[in-house]
Design an enzyme around this catalytic site. Structure first.
Site, PDB file in Angstrom:
ATOM      1  N   LYS A  66       0.817  -1.222   0.000  1.00 51.67           N
ATOM      2  CA  LYS A  66       0.000   0.000   0.000  1.00 51.67           C
ATOM      3  C   LYS A  66       0.856   1.281   0.000  1.00 51.67           C
ATOM      4  O   LYS A  66       0.439   2.299  -0.542  1.00 51.67           O
ATOM      5  CB  LYS A  66      -0.971  -0.003   1.179  1.00 51.67           C
ATOM      6  CG  LYS A  66      -2.062  -1.070   1.031  1.00 51.67           C
ATOM      7  CD  LYS A  66      -3.106  -0.976   2.140  1.00 51.67           C
ATOM      8  CE  LYS A  66      -4.101  -2.114   2.035  1.00 51.67           C
ATOM      9  NZ  LYS A  66      -5.163  -2.028   3.060  1.00 51.67           N
ATOM     10  N   ASN A  87      -4.978   1.894  -1.608  1.00 57.90           N
ATOM     11  CA  ASN A  87      -5.452   0.508  -1.816  1.00 57.90           C
ATOM     12  C   ASN A  87      -6.146   0.345  -3.162  1.00 57.90           C
ATOM     13  O   ASN A  87      -6.544  -0.762  -3.506  1.00 57.90           O
ATOM     14  CB  ASN A  87      -6.362   0.038  -0.670  1.00 57.90           C
ATOM     15  CG  ASN A  87      -7.767   0.614  -0.780  1.00 57.90           C
ATOM     16  OD1 ASN A  87      -7.994   1.603  -1.465  1.00 57.90           O
ATOM     17  ND2 ASN A  87      -8.711   0.006  -0.102  1.00 57.90           N
ATOM     18  N   THR A 152       1.573   1.670  21.612  1.00 57.90           N
ATOM     19  CA  THR A 152       2.657   2.655  21.527  1.00 57.90           C
ATOM     20  C   THR A 152       1.993   4.033  21.522  1.00 57.90           C
ATOM     21  O   THR A 152       1.515   4.510  20.494  1.00 57.90           O
ATOM     22  CB  THR A 152       3.485   2.425  20.248  1.00 57.90           C
ATOM     23  OG1 THR A 152       3.865   1.048  20.199  1.00 57.90           O
ATOM     24  CG2 THR A 152       4.723   3.298  20.216  1.00 57.90           C
ATOM     25  N   LYS A 155       2.235   7.230  19.053  1.00 58.46           N
ATOM     26  CA  LYS A 155       1.654   7.102  17.710  1.00 58.46           C
ATOM     27  C   LYS A 155       0.188   7.542  17.717  1.00 58.46           C
ATOM     28  O   LYS A 155      -0.286   8.172  16.774  1.00 58.46           O
ATOM     29  CB  LYS A 155       1.759   5.644  17.229  1.00 58.46           C
ATOM     30  CG  LYS A 155       3.138   5.310  16.670  1.00 58.46           C
ATOM     31  CD  LYS A 155       3.344   3.821  16.441  1.00 58.46           C
ATOM     32  CE  LYS A 155       2.491   3.242  15.339  1.00 58.46           C
ATOM     33  NZ  LYS A 155       2.744   1.789  15.182  1.00 58.46           N
TER      34      LYS A 155
END
Ligand code: NDP
Length: 268
Positions: A66, A87, A152, A155
């Site tokens: 992608k 996509n 995380t 992010k």
């Protein structure tokens, strides 16, 4: 003349896309042929270019290409730019338009389920490619809040900051949102593929109307099984999203929107 399309990926043999697009073509009487291309790793651009040179009209792009498709496109839709990934490619006049239909597919599926996004509090779990692809389409539906939780944490915070000007959005840890209530919980992590469930509080499950897992399979995913056990009234896996995003690609290519309900039922 029959127009040619294909899905390109590595691996690609497992994909349902050829069956979905063949069903769309039958339903809409569009004259298309839809194949499957296994591209060697590192050879996305040359493989896509060959398909285009041989008269191919468009490609669906799956793992792990992608980002390669994003770089390959000559022009990008806003939703592809916001996702940072492509996509769907449409070849026209020697140029490649890059789009991302994942977010539209998710919104269409949640709407089809009768829940909807407008005015709702949404918990989006994960901050990888799948989550990035759906943030803007979710915000465009005018929810009360999109909260992004990720293992995380930076992010999730960065993703929320990126789109703060487009609507009510916050990023944080799972713990940060453990006392809040949400109408819709969307699992955009790959935890289900490893048999894991993101660390949600009982309260989060207790208040949700819909638990949605982007992963799909023959059995309920661990997240959906946990949601059911906590009494969440509606649970859904990502098969509907897969078919809805395919319908959006078909519409981009052919200008005709297929009906999805019968095809979702057939593939179930
Ligand atoms: P990425 O690898 O880009 O991101 C994975 C995400 O999952 C990260 O946020 C990661 O957190 C999180 N994660 C992984 N394991 C765990 C765990 N055990 N507990 C909590 N969080 C975890 O993958 P994608 O975003 O591209 O894809 C995610 C899923 O969505 C895939 O399973 C894919 O199959 C599915 N998908 C389905 C679609 C459909 O049409 N139905 C379309 C697109 C994707 P961290 O950042 O901390 O590593």
């Amino acid at each position: 003349m029959t127009d040619r399309y294909a899905v390109i990926g590595n691996p690609v043999a497992h994909t349902l896309s050829p069956r979905i697009h063949a069903a769309f073509a039958r339903q809409t009487s569009e004259d298309i042929e839809y194949g499957m291309i296994l591209a060697p790793i590192g050879e996305f651009a040359s493989t896509a270019e060959r398909f285009r040179a041989e008269g191919g009209r468009g490609l669906n792009v799956t793992v792990p290409f992608k980002l390669d498709a994003f770089a390959f496109a000559n022009r990008l839709t806003e939703r592809a730019q916001s996702a940072g990934a492509v996509n769907t490619l449409k070849f026209e006049n020697g140029k490649a338009l890059g789009d991302n239909t994942d977010g539209a597919g998710l919104v269409a599926d949640i709407t089809r389920l009768g829940i909807g996004i407008v005015g709702k509090r949404i918990l989006l779990m994960g901050a990888g490619g799948a989550a990035r692809g759906v943030v803007l389409p979710l915000l465009d539906q005018k929810p009360a809040l999109v909260a992004i939780a990720n293992r995380t944490v930076p992010k999730a915070v960065a993703l929320a900051e990126q789109w703060a000007r487009r609507g009510p959005i916050r990023g944080g840890s799972y713990l940060d949102f453990s006392d809040a209530s949400f109408d819709v919980i969307i699992n955009a992590t790959s935890a289900s593929l490893h048999g894991d469930v993101p660390p949600l509080s009982d309260r989060t499950f207790a208040t949700a109307a819909l638990a949605y897992d982007m992963v799909y399979g023959k059995r309920p995913t661990p997240f959906l099984a946990a949601a059911r056990a906590h009494g969440v009234p509606h649970v859904a896996d990502g098969l509907g999203m897969l078919i809805e995003q395919a319908a959006e690609s078909f519409y981009l290519w052919r200008g005709v929107r297929p009906q999805t309900a019968s095809i979702i039922a057939m593939l179930r």
